[in-house]
Scaffold this motif. Sequence first.
Motif, mmCIF file in Angstrom:
data_model
loop_
_atom_site.group_PDB
_atom_site.id
_atom_site.type_symbol
_atom_site.label_atom_id
_atom_site.label_comp_id
_atom_site.label_asym_id
_atom_site.label_seq_id
_atom_site.Cartn_x
_atom_site.Cartn_y
_atom_site.Cartn_z
ATOM 1 N N GLU A 1 -24.362 50.214 -146.071
ATOM 2 C CA GLU A 1 -24.264 50.432 -147.522
ATOM 3 C C GLU A 1 -23.802 51.864 -147.807
ATOM 4 O OE1 GLU A 1 -27.866 49.163 -149.660
ATOM 5 O OE2 GLU A 1 -27.655 50.969 -150.875
ATOM 6 N N GLU B 1 -37.592 67.027 -139.156
ATOM 7 C CA GLU B 1 -38.479 66.687 -140.280
ATOM 8 C C GLU B 1 -38.781 65.184 -140.297
ATOM 9 O OE1 GLU B 1 -36.863 67.885 -144.063
ATOM 10 O OE2 GLU B 1 -38.599 67.152 -145.164
ATOM 11 N N LEU B 2 -37.742 64.368 -140.098
ATOM 12 C CA LEU B 2 -37.956 62.912 -140.117
ATOM 13 C C LEU B 2 -38.786 62.453 -138.910
ATOM 14 C CD1 LEU B 2 -34.502 61.505 -141.348
ATOM 15 C CD2 LEU B 2 -36.411 62.443 -142.670
ATOM 16 N N TYR C 1 -28.592 60.801 -143.412
ATOM 17 C CA TYR C 1 -30.031 60.486 -143.456
ATOM 18 C C TYR C 1 -30.278 59.077 -142.898
ATOM 19 C CZ TYR C 1 -34.493 58.988 -145.400
ATOM 20 O OH TYR C 1 -35.755 58.463 -145.547
ATOM 21 N N ARG C 2 -29.496 58.117 -143.360
ATOM 22 C CA ARG C 2 -29.713 56.723 -142.925
ATOM 23 C C ARG C 2 -29.436 56.543 -141.427
ATOM 24 N NH1 ARG C 2 -33.176 54.333 -146.271
ATOM 25 N NH2 ARG C 2 -32.625 54.804 -148.426
ATOM 26 N N SER D 1 -44.135 58.672 -148.126
ATOM 27 C CA SER D 1 -42.865 59.033 -147.485
ATOM 28 C C SER D 1 -41.906 57.847 -147.484
ATOM 29 C CB SER D 1 -43.126 59.468 -146.029
ATOM 30 O OG SER D 1 -41.907 59.498 -145.306
ATOM 31 N N THR E 1 -39.270 57.783 -145.800
ATOM 32 C CA THR E 1 -38.837 57.642 -144.403
ATOM 33 C C THR E 1 -39.769 56.707 -143.648
ATOM 34 O OG1 THR E 1 -37.922 59.866 -144.494
ATOM 35 C CG2 THR E 1 -38.293 58.921 -142.299
ATOM 36 N N LYS F 1 -28.757 49.637 -144.536
ATOM 37 C CA LYS F 1 -28.648 50.897 -145.294
ATOM 38 C C LYS F 1 -27.510 51.771 -144.772
ATOM 39 C CE LYS F 1 -31.587 51.069 -148.695
ATOM 40 N NZ LYS F 1 -31.060 51.234 -150.070
ATOM 41 N N LEU G 1 -33.164 68.338 -140.337
ATOM 42 C CA LEU G 1 -33.552 67.078 -140.976
ATOM 43 C C LEU G 1 -34.117 66.112 -139.936
ATOM 44 C CD1 LEU G 1 -33.706 65.241 -143.479
ATOM 45 C CD2 LEU G 1 -31.396 64.432 -142.912
ATOM 46 N N ARG H 1 -42.268 63.076 -139.803
ATOM 47 C CA ARG H 1 -42.746 62.029 -140.724
ATOM 48 C C ARG H 1 -43.146 60.785 -139.926
ATOM 49 N NH1 ARG H 1 -41.949 65.600 -144.111
ATOM 50 N NH2 ARG H 1 -41.215 65.320 -146.251
ATOM 51 N N GLN I 1 -26.370 61.208 -147.611
ATOM 52 C CA GLN I 1 -27.213 60.001 -147.563
ATOM 53 C C GLN I 1 -26.895 59.154 -146.332
ATOM 54 O OE1 GLN I 1 -27.106 58.048 -151.393
ATOM 55 N NE2 GLN I 1 -27.975 59.828 -152.415
ATOM 56 N N GLU J 1 -20.321 53.485 -149.453
ATOM 57 C CA GLU J 1 -20.323 54.416 -150.589
ATOM 58 C C GLU J 1 -19.553 55.694 -150.247
ATOM 59 O OE1 GLU J 1 -24.343 54.806 -152.094
ATOM 60 O OE2 GLU J 1 -24.483 52.653 -152.425
ATOM 61 N N LYS K 1 -30.790 72.280 -145.488
ATOM 62 C CA LYS K 1 -31.211 72.157 -144.089
ATOM 63 C C LYS K 1 -30.050 71.636 -143.258
ATOM 64 C CE LYS K 1 -34.101 69.371 -145.845
ATOM 65 N NZ LYS K 1 -34.967 68.336 -146.391
HETATM 66 N N1 LIG Z 1 -32.242 63.381 -147.161
HETATM 67 C C1 LIG Z 1 -32.947 62.438 -147.579
HETATM 68 C C2 LIG Z 1 -32.389 61.248 -148.152
HETATM 69 N N2 LIG Z 1 -31.110 60.861 -148.379
HETATM 70 C C3 LIG Z 1 -31.203 59.648 -148.938
HETATM 71 N N3 LIG Z 1 -32.479 59.268 -149.081
HETATM 72 C C4 LIG Z 1 -33.002 58.009 -149.635
HETATM 73 O O1 LIG Z 1 -31.926 57.195 -150.007
HETATM 74 C C5 LIG Z 1 -31.977 56.896 -151.416
HETATM 75 C C6 LIG Z 1 -30.584 56.906 -151.973
HETATM 76 O O2 LIG Z 1 -29.953 55.851 -151.421
HETATM 77 P P1 LIG Z 1 -29.434 54.620 -152.290
HETATM 78 O O3 LIG Z 1 -28.123 55.011 -152.865
HETATM 79 O O4 LIG Z 1 -29.502 53.422 -151.399
HETATM 80 O O5 LIG Z 1 -30.456 54.553 -153.506
HETATM 81 P P2 LIG Z 1 -31.472 53.437 -153.856
HETATM 82 O O6 LIG Z 1 -30.873 52.101 -153.540
HETATM 83 O O7 LIG Z 1 -31.927 53.689 -155.245
HETATM 84 O O8 LIG Z 1 -32.659 53.770 -152.857
HETATM 85 P P3 LIG Z 1 -33.763 52.796 -152.313
HETATM 86 O O9 LIG Z 1 -34.386 52.126 -153.501
HETATM 87 O O10 LIG Z 1 -33.053 51.848 -151.379
HETATM 88 O O11 LIG Z 1 -34.729 53.717 -151.562
HETATM 89 C C7 LIG Z 1 -32.812 57.989 -152.009
HETATM 90 O O12 LIG Z 1 -33.432 57.575 -153.197
HETATM 91 C C8 LIG Z 1 -33.816 58.223 -150.903
HETATM 92 O O13 LIG Z 1 -34.786 57.182 -150.953
HETATM 93 C C9 LIG Z 1 -33.247 60.233 -148.591
HETATM 94 N N4 LIG Z 1 -34.611 60.317 -148.475
HETATM 95 C C10 LIG Z 1 -35.128 61.448 -147.933
HETATM 96 N N5 LIG Z 1 -34.337 62.498 -147.511
HETATM 97 C C11 LIG Z 1 -34.974 63.703 -146.942
HETATM 98 O O14 LIG Z 1 -35.838 63.284 -145.909
HETATM 99 C C12 LIG Z 1 -36.980 64.107 -145.852
HETATM 100 C C13 LIG Z 1 -38.236 63.248 -145.814
HETATM 101 O O15 LIG Z 1 -38.320 62.472 -146.974
HETATM 102 P P4 LIG Z 1 -39.620 61.528 -147.224
HETATM 103 O O16 LIG Z 1 -39.795 60.686 -146.055
HETATM 104 O O17 LIG Z 1 -39.278 60.750 -148.449
HETATM 105 O O18 LIG Z 1 -40.763 62.480 -147.444
HETATM 106 C C14 LIG Z 1 -36.929 65.034 -147.093
HETATM 107 O O19 LIG Z 1 -36.452 66.299 -146.658
HETATM 108 C C15 LIG Z 1 -35.893 64.392 -147.966
HETATM 109 O O20 LIG Z 1 -35.164 65.333 -148.694
#
Ligand SMILES: N=c1c2ncn([C@@H]3O[C@H](COP(=O)(O)OP(=O)(O)OP(=O)(O)O)[C@@H](O)[C@H]3O)c2ncn1[C@@H]1O[C@H](COP(=O)(O)O)[C@@H](O)[C@H]1O
Length: 87
Positions: free
Chosen positions: A41, A10-11, A67-68, A22, A24, A38, A7, A14, A64, A45, A2
């Motif tokens: 962080e 989508e967010l 996303y954040r 979710s 998000t 975040k 994105l 949500r 990532q 990275e 996407k």
């Molecule tokens: N693109 C992303 C995305 N990128 C990163 N992340 C989040 O960021 C985390 C990775 O970041 P970290 O390295 O901080 O990992 P972590 O410390 O283990 O994560 P946390 O425990 O802090 O959540 C992932 O495990 C996700 O929780 C995302 N979460 C969701 N999306 C997209 O957002 C949309 C909505 O997602 P939901 O709200 O989950 O339905 C979907 O299309 C997803 O693909």
Amino acid sequence: MKTFDELFAELSERARTRPDGSGTVAALDAGVHAQGKKVLEEAGEVWLAAEHEDDEHLAEEVSQLLYRVQVLMIGRGLSLDDIYRYL
Ligand SMILES: N=c1c2ncn([C@@H]3O[C@H](COP(=O)(O)OP(=O)(O)OP(=O)(O)O)[C@@H](O)[C@H]3O)c2ncn1[C@@H]1O[C@H](COP(=O)(O)O)[C@@H](O)[C@H]1O
């Protein structure tokens, strides 16, 4: 796959519909302080991956970070146009 705008849409959806499970919605509910941490962080990275990791890993970290940043934008009520007018 996407785009950045897809994105964001989508967010935003949500945030509006708040589906169960979710990440998000949980990140939005955590508030701006947690959202900002975040962003920092993930930015760190990205920096480390750019110096030490391959392109695949770097691209994942950048995704990532994007996303954040979008979560923080939505949390503060910013639209894409609010940002694009400065680009
Ligand atoms: N693109 C992303 C995305 N990128 C990163 N992340 C989040 O960021 C985390 C990775 O970041 P970290 O390295 O901080 O990992 P972590 O410390 O283990 O994560 P946390 O425990 O802090 O959540 C992932 O495990 C996700 O929780 C995302 N979460 C969701 N999306 C997209 O957002 C949309 C909505 O997602 P939901 O709200 O989950 O339905 C979907 O299309 C997803 O693909």
